[in-house]
Design a protein around this motif. Structure first.
Motif, PDB file in Angstrom:
ATOM      1  N   ILE A   1      -1.378  -4.514   2.302  1.00  0.00           N
ATOM      2  CA  ILE A   1      -0.513  -4.712   3.252  1.00  0.00           C
ATOM      3  C   ILE A   1      -0.606  -3.610   4.061  1.00  0.00           C
ATOM      4  O   ILE A   1      -0.516  -2.331   3.596  1.00  0.00           O
ATOM      5  N   ARG A   2      -0.831  -3.662   5.134  1.00  0.00           N
ATOM      6  CA  ARG A   2      -1.014  -2.684   6.331  1.00  0.00           C
ATOM      7  C   ARG A   2       0.332  -2.414   7.178  1.00  0.00           C
ATOM      8  O   ARG A   2       0.943  -3.455   7.711  1.00  0.00           O
ATOM      9  N   LEU A   3       0.909  -1.603   6.881  1.00  0.00           N
ATOM     10  CA  LEU A   3       2.268  -1.044   7.415  1.00  0.00           C
ATOM     11  C   LEU A   3       2.085   0.427   8.214  1.00  0.00           C
ATOM     12  O   LEU A   3       1.927   1.352   7.500  1.00  0.00           O
ATOM     13  N   GLU A   4       2.145   0.186   9.567  1.00  0.00           N
ATOM     14  CA  GLU A   4       1.886   1.435  10.634  1.00  0.00           C
ATOM     15  C   GLU A   4       3.147   1.960  11.106  1.00  0.00           C
ATOM     16  O   GLU A   4       3.266   2.700  12.124  1.00  0.00           O
TER      17      GLU A   4
ATOM     18  N   ALA B   1      -1.821  -1.149  -6.520  1.00  0.00           N
ATOM     19  CA  ALA B   1      -3.008  -1.110  -6.980  1.00  0.00           C
ATOM     20  C   ALA B   1      -3.925   0.095  -6.378  1.00  0.00           C
ATOM     21  O   ALA B   1      -4.631   0.688  -7.199  1.00  0.00           O
ATOM     22  N   ALA B   2      -3.664   0.310  -5.288  1.00  0.00           N
ATOM     23  CA  ALA B   2      -4.585   1.331  -4.461  1.00  0.00           C
ATOM     24  C   ALA B   2      -3.913   1.503  -3.311  1.00  0.00           C
ATOM     25  O   ALA B   2      -3.192   0.779  -2.614  1.00  0.00           O
ATOM     26  N   ARG B   3      -3.921   2.876  -2.877  1.00  0.00           N
ATOM     27  CA  ARG B   3      -3.286   3.427  -1.669  1.00  0.00           C
ATOM     28  C   ARG B   3      -4.233   3.638  -0.724  1.00  0.00           C
ATOM     29  O   ARG B   3      -5.382   4.422  -1.100  1.00  0.00           O
ATOM     30  N   HIS B   4      -4.074   3.349   0.559  1.00  0.00           N
ATOM     31  CA  HIS B   4      -4.724   3.591   1.719  1.00  0.00           C
ATOM     32  C   HIS B   4      -4.036   4.434   2.725  1.00  0.00           C
ATOM     33  O   HIS B   4      -2.894   4.487   2.730  1.00  0.00           O
ATOM     34  N   ALA B   5      -4.863   4.914   3.828  1.00  0.00           N
ATOM     35  CA  ALA B   5      -4.185   5.728   4.918  1.00  0.00           C
ATOM     36  C   ALA B   5      -3.090   4.946   5.614  1.00  0.00           C
ATOM     37  O   ALA B   5      -2.321   5.387   6.049  1.00  0.00           O
ATOM     38  N   ASP B   6      -3.288   3.437   5.802  1.00  0.00           N
ATOM     39  CA  ASP B   6      -2.704   2.706   6.669  1.00  0.00           C
ATOM     40  C   ASP B   6      -1.737   1.660   5.814  1.00  0.00           C
ATOM     41  O   ASP B   6      -1.368   0.661   6.359  1.00  0.00           O
ATOM     42  N   GLY B   7      -1.532   1.981   4.465  1.00  0.00           N
ATOM     43  CA  GLY B   7      -1.120   0.704   3.612  1.00  0.00           C
ATOM     44  C   GLY B   7      -1.173   0.905   2.244  1.00  0.00           C
ATOM     45  O   GLY B   7      -1.969   1.952   1.731  1.00  0.00           O
ATOM     46  N   ILE B   8      -1.004  -0.303   1.610  1.00  0.00           N
ATOM     47  CA  ILE B   8      -0.961  -0.354   0.120  1.00  0.00           C
ATOM     48  C   ILE B   8      -1.840  -1.584  -0.160  1.00  0.00           C
ATOM     49  O   ILE B   8      -1.471  -2.555   0.358  1.00  0.00           O
ATOM     50  N   THR B   9      -2.544  -1.585  -1.229  1.00  0.00           N
ATOM     51  CA  THR B   9      -2.896  -2.780  -1.963  1.00  0.00           C
ATOM     52  C   THR B   9      -2.157  -3.075  -3.113  1.00  0.00           C
ATOM     53  O   THR B   9      -2.156  -2.493  -4.097  1.00  0.00           O
ATOM     54  N   TRP B  10      -1.393  -4.294  -3.140  1.00  0.00           N
ATOM     55  CA  TRP B  10      -0.587  -4.691  -4.121  1.00  0.00           C
ATOM     56  C   TRP B  10      -1.224  -5.737  -5.226  1.00  0.00           C
ATOM     57  O   TRP B  10      -2.037  -6.388  -4.969  1.00  0.00           O
ATOM     58  N   ARG B  11      -0.862  -5.500  -6.361  1.00  0.00           N
ATOM     59  CA  ARG B  11      -1.458  -6.523  -7.386  1.00  0.00           C
ATOM     60  C   ARG B  11      -0.285  -7.188  -8.170  1.00  0.00           C
ATOM     61  O   ARG B  11       0.819  -6.500  -8.252  1.00  0.00           O
TER      62      ARG B  11
END
Length: 286
Positions: free
Chosen positions: A43-46, A81-91
Motif C-alpha cells: 500500500i503506497r500512502l503519501e 510484512a515490510a516497510r518502505h519509504a512510501d508505504g507498507i507491504t501487508w500480509r
C-alpha cells in the motif's frame, strides 16, 4: 490479476480524485499454502495527514474481501510484512474453503474517531479552507482493489495433484526452480520473486502455468520417489504428497520405463500439448 485504482470519497469533487496525494495498491501477489491463501500487497500512502491519522490511531487501514461465487465476504486481519519509504507491504491469509473463482480485495482507510473539523492539506483547491464532519467508520480513502481467480492461480491441476505442491518465494533464488521434499504436507517449489510474479501473471492461462512450472516440479518429484522406492534411503510414510504422487504414477503406467517424463505428462493430462494449442488458438483469434 486485475487492479483498480482508488480514489478519495471524502470529500468528493465530481468523479475525479479530490486529493492530490497518492494512495494506491501496488505489487499484489497471491501464494497458496496447505489450507490458506497468502496475500501480500503493498500500500503506497503519501498523504501526510492520512499517514498521521493512521500512525496515531485516529484512522485505520481496512482490507475487505468478497467472493461472488460463494457469497462470502469479510475483513482481512493483515499484518505489516515490510516497510518502505512510501508505504507498507501487508500480509494476510484467506481460508481456501471460503472462496472460489473470482475474489476481490479492496483497501480503505476509515476513521476511528469523530472529528467535526476534518480536512486534508492536499484536498482539491475548490474546497478552500472548508472542513467536514466525520464519524467513526466513515471512509476517508480507497486505495483501489485487486482481483484474482482462486481456481486458476491455486489449483490449475485437478485435485489431488494441485494440493501436493506449494510455490514459495525465495529471494535468494536467482534463476530456475528448486524443489524440496522436506515437508510432510506438500512439495515446496522455490522460485525468485520475479518468477513468482510471472507465474501469477499467467493466471488467465493455467495451461502455461502447468507446462512451464508444474511439469518440471512433478518430474523432479517422481524422480525422487523412484530413487527412494529403489533404495529405501528415506522413510516417507509421513509424507502425504509422496503416497498421492506414487499412486498417480502407478495409475498412469508406473515408473519402470526409460523416462519419467511420459508419466508426468499423463498425470498432468499432457500440459505441453495444451500450452501449445493455447498459444495457437490465441493466434487464430488475432
Amino acid at each position: 490479476m486485475a487492479t483498480r485504482t482508488g480514489s478519495y470519497p471524502h470529500p468528493v469533487v465530481g468523479n475525479a480524485d479530490d486529493v492530490a496525494s497518492v494512495f494506491e495498491i501496488v505489487n499484489a501477489t497471491v501464494v497458496p499454502t496447505s489450507q490458506d491463501i497468502e496475500l501480500k500487497f503493498r500500500i503506497r500512502l503519501e498523504d501526510p495527514d492520512l499517514n498521521e491519522l493512521v500512525s496515531t490511531g485516529q484512522a485505520r487501514l481496512v482490507f475487505a474481501w468478497t467472493c461472488g461465487s460463494t457469497l462470502s465476504s469479510g475483513v482481512l486481519e493483515a499484518e505489516p510484512a515490510a516497510r518502505h519509504a512510501d508505504g507498507i507491504t501487508w500480509r494476510a491469509w484467506l481460508d481456501q474453503q471460503m472462496v472460489r473463482h473470482s475474489v476481490t480485495v479492496e483497501a480503505r482507510i476509515v476513521s476511528s474517531v469523530q472529528n467535526s473539523a476534518y480536512s486534508l492539506r492536499e484536498q482539491h483547491p475548490d474546497y478552500g479552507n472548508q472542513t467536514f464532519a466525520i464519524r467513526p467508520g466513515d471512509v476517508l480513502g480507497v486505495a483501489g482493489s485487486f482481483e484474482f481467480e482462486a481456481d486458476k492461480l491455486y489449483d490449475p491441476l485437478n485435485p489431488p495433484v494441485g494440493s501436493c505442491f506449494r510455490f514459495v518465494e525465495e529471494p535468494k533464488q536467482q534463476r530456475g526452480l528448486q524443489v524440496r521434499f522436506t515437508e510432510d504436507d506438500q512439495v515446496l517449489v522455490l522460485m525468485s520473486t520475479e518468477m513468482l510474479h510471472g507465474l501469477h501473471a499467467l493466471g488467465n492461462a493455467p495451461e502455461l502455468q502447468v507446462a512451464l512450472v508444474v511439469l518440471p516440479a512433478v518430474v523432479e518429484t517422481l524422480l525422487y520417489i523412484q530413487n527412494n522406492e529403489q533404495t529405501g534411503d528415506e522413510d516417507a510414510s509421513g509424507k502425504r504428497w509422496y503416497e498421492t504422487m506414487l499412486q498417480l504414477a502407478n495409475q498412469k503406467g508406473g515408473m519402470d520405463g526409460p523416462s519419467i517424463l511420459p508419466v508426468a505428462q499423463k498425470i498432468l493430462d499432457h500440459p505441453i500439448d495444451k500450452a501449445l494449442q493455447f498459444k495457437l488458438s490465441e493466434e487464430d483469434d488475432d
